[in-house]
Design a protein around this motif. Structure first.
Motif, PDB file in Angstrom:
ATOM      1  N   GLY A 198      -1.976 -10.167   0.126  1.00  0.00           N
ATOM      2  CA  GLY A 198      -3.362 -10.141   0.571  1.00  0.00           C
ATOM      3  C   GLY A 198      -4.052  -8.802   0.395  1.00  0.00           C
ATOM      4  N   ILE A 199      -3.427  -7.872  -0.303  1.00  0.00           N
ATOM      5  CA  ILE A 199      -3.979  -6.527  -0.468  1.00  0.00           C
ATOM      6  C   ILE A 199      -5.052  -6.520  -1.558  1.00  0.00           C
ATOM      7  N   ASP A 200      -6.144  -5.810  -1.291  1.00  0.00           N
ATOM      8  CA  ASP A 200      -7.180  -5.604  -2.308  1.00  0.00           C
ATOM      9  C   ASP A 200      -6.795  -4.371  -3.118  1.00  0.00           C
ATOM     10  N   HIS A 201      -6.065  -4.579  -4.203  1.00  0.00           N
ATOM     11  CA  HIS A 201      -5.577  -3.444  -4.994  1.00  0.00           C
ATOM     12  C   HIS A 201      -6.701  -2.717  -5.715  1.00  0.00           C
ATOM     13  N   ASN A 202      -7.814  -3.393  -5.921  1.00  0.00           N
ATOM     14  CA  ASN A 202      -8.932  -2.782  -6.646  1.00  0.00           C
ATOM     15  C   ASN A 202      -9.478  -1.547  -5.927  1.00  0.00           C
ATOM     16  N   GLN A 203      -9.289  -1.486  -4.602  1.00  0.00           N
ATOM     17  CA  GLN A 203      -9.817  -0.365  -3.829  1.00  0.00           C
ATOM     18  C   GLN A 203      -9.161   0.968  -4.205  1.00  0.00           C
ATOM     19  N   PHE A 204      -7.975   0.907  -4.840  1.00  0.00           N
ATOM     20  CA  PHE A 204      -7.275   2.129  -5.196  1.00  0.00           C
ATOM     21  C   PHE A 204      -7.699   2.686  -6.555  1.00  0.00           C
ATOM     22  N   SER A 205      -8.465   1.911  -7.310  1.00  0.00           N
ATOM     23  CA  SER A 205      -8.746   2.250  -8.697  1.00  0.00           C
ATOM     24  C   SER A 205      -9.369   3.641  -8.846  1.00  0.00           C
ATOM     25  N   PHE A 206     -10.443   3.904  -8.128  1.00  0.00           N
ATOM     26  CA  PHE A 206     -11.159   5.165  -8.316  1.00  0.00           C
ATOM     27  C   PHE A 206     -10.288   6.361  -7.939  1.00  0.00           C
ATOM     28  N   GLY A 207      -9.613   6.285  -6.804  1.00  0.00           N
ATOM     29  CA  GLY A 207      -8.791   7.398  -6.342  1.00  0.00           C
ATOM     30  C   GLY A 207      -7.626   7.694  -7.258  1.00  0.00           C
ATOM     31  N   LEU A 208      -6.975   6.647  -7.754  1.00  0.00           N
ATOM     32  CA  LEU A 208      -5.848   6.848  -8.667  1.00  0.00           C
ATOM     33  C   LEU A 208      -6.310   7.522  -9.951  1.00  0.00           C
ATOM     34  N   LYS A 209      -7.432   7.076 -10.483  1.00  0.00           N
ATOM     35  CA  LYS A 209      -7.902   7.614 -11.762  1.00  0.00           C
ATOM     36  C   LYS A 209      -8.479   9.019 -11.602  1.00  0.00           C
ATOM     37  N   LYS A 210      -9.160   9.266 -10.494  1.00  0.00           N
ATOM     38  CA  LYS A 210      -9.717  10.605 -10.269  1.00  0.00           C
ATOM     39  C   LYS A 210      -8.606  11.631 -10.087  1.00  0.00           C
ATOM     40  N   SER A 211      -7.594  11.283  -9.305  1.00  0.00           N
ATOM     41  CA  SER A 211      -6.481  12.214  -9.105  1.00  0.00           C
ATOM     42  C   SER A 211      -5.766  12.492 -10.423  1.00  0.00           C
ATOM     43  N   ILE A 248       0.843  -1.196   0.000  1.00  0.00           N
ATOM     44  CA  ILE A 248       0.000   0.000   0.000  1.00  0.00           C
ATOM     45  C   ILE A 248       0.875   1.241   0.000  1.00  0.00           C
ATOM     46  N   GLN A 249       1.953   1.206   0.794  1.00  0.00           N
ATOM     47  CA  GLN A 249       2.866   2.341   0.837  1.00  0.00           C
ATOM     48  C   GLN A 249       3.432   2.640  -0.550  1.00  0.00           C
ATOM     49  N   GLU A 250       3.816   1.589  -1.288  1.00  0.00           N
ATOM     50  CA  GLU A 250       4.388   1.783  -2.627  1.00  0.00           C
ATOM     51  C   GLU A 250       3.350   2.332  -3.602  1.00  0.00           C
ATOM     52  N   THR A 251       2.089   1.941  -3.456  1.00  0.00           N
ATOM     53  CA  THR A 251       1.042   2.487  -4.319  1.00  0.00           C
ATOM     54  C   THR A 251       0.885   3.989  -4.086  1.00  0.00           C
ATOM     55  N   ILE A 252       0.860   4.399  -2.830  1.00  0.00           N
ATOM     56  CA  ILE A 252       0.724   5.826  -2.505  1.00  0.00           C
ATOM     57  C   ILE A 252       1.964   6.595  -2.935  1.00  0.00           C
ATOM     58  N   ASP A 253       3.123   6.001  -2.740  1.00  0.00           N
ATOM     59  CA  ASP A 253       4.360   6.666  -3.175  1.00  0.00           C
ATOM     60  C   ASP A 253       4.403   6.804  -4.696  1.00  0.00           C
ATOM     61  N   SER A 254       3.879   5.813  -5.406  1.00  0.00           N
ATOM     62  CA  SER A 254       3.809   5.904  -6.872  1.00  0.00           C
ATOM     63  C   SER A 254       2.920   7.065  -7.294  1.00  0.00           C
ATOM     64  N   LEU A 255       1.778   7.210  -6.605  1.00  0.00           N
ATOM     65  CA  LEU A 255       0.882   8.323  -6.912  1.00  0.00           C
ATOM     66  C   LEU A 255       1.584   9.659  -6.680  1.00  0.00           C
ATOM     67  N   GLU A 256       2.380   9.755  -5.618  1.00  0.00           N
ATOM     68  CA  GLU A 256       3.101  10.997  -5.349  1.00  0.00           C
ATOM     69  C   GLU A 256       4.127  11.280  -6.445  1.00  0.00           C
TER      70      GLU A 256
END
Length: 731
Positions: free
Chosen positions: A570-583, A504-512
């Motif tokens: 075990g991470i549900d990566h799908n939960q990030f879809s909307f936020g990543l695309k909206k941003s 999850i940390q890497e997903t948020i860092d990627s967005l940054e």
């Protein structure tokens, strides 16, 4: 039997340009003197549907069915049916470039009927200030068509879509059961139009072999429905299917029912398999095949017993777009994504610089398949020959090179050849963000007509990029995108989330990282994709090495490319879809950079660990590569005007040259000692972009030092710095 082929792209791919597979095949068949005809069945269906006659028939059908209740939106469209019927022909003509003056009426309002799609206009109104009248009108006309499409989906055919049809049936179709059952049903409204057009074409062309190119899941149902019709009504015609979908999905095909519809399914490059099918149709005793499935004694067999080698790219001919209704394609603008707008706006001639991928290592990619692993570039001279042939045939000078990743060295040679031939072209392609793309190379590409590139930043994390074996770092991507942006070439980034072991940390860092790249202005476009596990990628072949557990090793009898899996995190990566695309949507429009990342998600996320000036600092590092001895100096400028003068300082005098240059936008001058200046002026024609043989950097250095001292001092002098800023390149 003299062969006559009908090559078909089934509905639907793109509205603005034909999918190139049949044009590639027709070009090859021309080299063998085989008679062939091609059709984009999709654009013909669209042209039939979106016409006054077609729209009137849709409304009549809905009224006669009387299957209320309709949604409020459908009721509004139905109430405005006369306005839609009165405007549809002129709107489609405008989108075909035939009535450009209509843009003013469309933009002034009260011309197009408006339904639910137009509710987004107010939210996007700020963007229209940066759009010309034609683009704004195209966007509004696109919304108008999408309103009609929504009406068709609700009231006529739920599977309809402009660039896909019944796509769900083709996605992850491990079993053929659902598609087979659907094909037993009555033809849909869209089917009826499709099959009527197909029937007319068969009757006019009288082929004995019909080949369907099926690139995507959204083409699959229509291909099977069309093949079913041919089997029933023209049983003597042989039917084959190839293209991107079977190449990736049907490599382990074993369901006999498929061959109730098709006689042959071919894999990978289609030229030789089709030639062998032609020979088999001519002589039933020939019985040699290239990568072909068919039914033998009621059992699916795969035959690859032809000893012939696949054709080299130089042997396959120039793509031939004849027969296609090029004046029927619609140039639409959906607006949300700059690169996606390029894909859908304007008609592009499709070409390939190189077969396969010169890198061929990315662990998520199908690098075990021939379309990736068999790398074969084409000579720049051959490419330019083909470009000139296609421009003469189509009247279009825009090119989309559909490479997996265009090789930088070949892009350089192509750019030089385009400039040397003085071709006026516009082109774009897919690349890897590798360090070879210096600012000088980017400037050369731009000078030749390159307007955009797309490439994979993927996970925007150095750890994961290394795991992917991408061969780039985030810093390197930032520097390369800066090089392209500074010369005016738009950059689109493919972005990925949910890669195996990604935290999850890497997903948020990627967005940054992505936020900073857009904020600083070196990215103009992007799109987030969620990772999908495919059977022919290194991860699919060796999941245990990547922290992935396959749900099952059992193969279905139909499509077997997409694999269900569990990520050991075990991470549900799908939960990030909307936020990543909206941003990303907001970043692409230059807004909301100051929003905390948490604002894009409705659940708690960790704070980014990326420093707020990370990308800024990465761009301060001038990644100056040492000039290789065999590098070429390239002069893009014109012949200079030279004036001699004498310079005096403290009683000493010496001769100087004032050398003045003119380019398209500027006039600039340098002052240089006379002898060095004469050497430079004599050297410029030798390194000119129009020169047939340019000396290497080492040869130039050696030549200089036979007359003067220390080339390095000359190379890094102020006069040379001026030339390097403008039209002197090292590539």
């Amino acid at each position: 039997m003299k062969p006559k082929l009908l090559l078909i792209t089934p509905p639907f791919t793109q509205l603005n340009t034909p999918y190139p597979a049949t044009a590639y095949l027709k070009g090859f068949l021309n080299t063998k003197n085989y008679e062939s005809f091609q059709m984009d069945l999709g654009i013909e269906v669209i042209s039939s549907l979106f016409s006054k006659k077609g729209i009137e028939a849709i409304f009549t059908s809905v009224i006669n069915k009387n299957t209320a209740p309709f949604s409020e939106n459908a009721q509004r469209i139905l109430a405005l049916k006369n306005t839609y019927c009165a405007t549809i022909d002129v709107v489609t003509a405008f989108l075909r470039g035939q009535k450009p003056t209509l843009a003013l009426s469309i933009c002034q309002g009260n011309f197009l009927p408006e339904a639910s799609r137009f509710t987004q206009i107010e939210a996007l109104d700020w963007a229209f200030g940066t759009m010309g009248t034609q683009d704004k009108a195209k966007h509004l006309a696109t919304l108008y068509l999408e309103d009609i499409s929504d009406f068709i989906v609700e009231c006529i055919d739920e599977n309809f879509g402009f660039s896909r049809y019944a796509e769900r049936l083709g996605r992850s179709a491990n079993s053929f059961d659902e598609l087979y059952t659907c094909l037993q049903n009555e033809s849909t409204y869209i089917d009826t139009i499709t099959l009527d057009l197909l029937n007319k074409k068969i009757q006019s062309e009288v082929p004995n072999l019909i080949c369907f190119s099926v690139p995507f899941p959204g083409n699959l149902y229509a291909a099977f429905r069309a093949a079913q019709f041919i089997k029933k009504n023209y049983p003597s015609i042989k039917i084959a299917m190839g293209g991107g979908f079977p190449n990736t999905e049907l490599r382990s095909l074993s369901d006999e029912r498929v061959f109730e519809f098709f006689d042959f399914i071919t894999l990978d490059d289609g030229e030789l398999p089709i030639e062998e099918l032609i020979l088999n149709c001519q002589d039933p005793n020939y019985k040699k095949y290239k990568r072909t499935f068919f039914l033998e004694e009621n059992r699916v067999v795969f035959k690859n017993n032809s000893e012939k080698k696949d054709y080299k790219q130089t042997q396959v001919g120039t793509p031939d777009y004849s027969d296609l209704l090029l004046d029927q394609y619609l140039s639409v603008i959906e607006l949300a994504n700059p690169m996606h707008s390029m894909w859908s706006d304007g008609r592009w001639n499709k070409l390939t610089m190189a077969h396969g991928c010169y890198w061929g290592k990315c662990t998520f990619c199908d690098i075990s398949l021939d379309y990736i692993k068999v790398y074969e570039p084409i000579l720049a001279t051959v490419l330019c020959d083909r470009m000139e042939e296609m421009m003469a045939q189509t009247g279009q000078n825009g090119f989309h090179f559909v490479d997996e990743a265009a090789p930088p060295a070949l892009m350089r040679e192509l750019a030089l050849e385009i400039i040397k031939r003085e071709l006026v072209v516009t082109w774009w392609t897919n690349i890897r963000f590798e360090k070879s793309f210096t600012r000088d190379l980017c400037q050369l590409l731009q000078h030749s007509g390159c307007i955009a590139v797309s490439g994979g930043l993927e996970v925007a994390s150095d750890r994961l990029l290394q795991l992917i074996d991408k061969g780039v770092t985030v810093d390197q991507v930032a520097q390369v995108t800066r090089n392209f942006t500074e010369v005016g070439i738009m950059v689109h980034a493919y972005l990925m989330y949910g890669y195996p072991t990604q935290t999850i940390q890497e997903t948020i860092d990627s967005l940054e990282m992505v936020r900073q790249l857009f904020e600083i202005g070196v990215l103009q476009s992007g799109f987030w994709h969620q990772f999908a596990l495919t059977a022919h990628s290194p991860i699919g072949l060796h999941p245990e090495k990547f922290g992935v557990i396959k749900n099952s090793d059992l193969l279905g009898k139909f499509a077997n490319n997409d694999i269900l899996y569990k990520d050991t995190t075990g991470i549900d990566h799908n939960q990030f879809s909307f936020g990543l695309k909206k941003s990303l949507y907001n970043y692409m429009h230059g807004v909301c950079f100051d929003y905390p990342l948490q604002d894009w998600f409705d659940f708690k996320i960790p704070k980014t660990k990326i420093k707020s000036d990370y990308i800024f600092n990465a761009l301060q590092v001038e990644n100056q590569l040492a000039i290789k001895p065999n590098a070429k100096l390239i002069w893009l400028g014109t012949e200079p005007q030279v004036t001699a003068f004498t310079k005096t300082k403290k009683g000493n005098s010496w001769e100087m040259l004032n050398v003045t240059f003119h380019d398209k936008r500027n006039t600039y001058s340098i002052q240089i000692p006379k002898n060095e200046g004469l050497w430079l002026v004599e050297m410029l024609p030798k390194i000119s972009v129009y020169s047939n043989k340019r000396p290497t950097f080492l040869e130039i250095k050696t030549d200089f030092e036979t007359q003067f001292e220390n080339f390095e001092l000359f190379w890094f002098s102020k006069p040379l710095a001026v030339l390097k800023k403008h039209n002197l390149l090292v590539c």
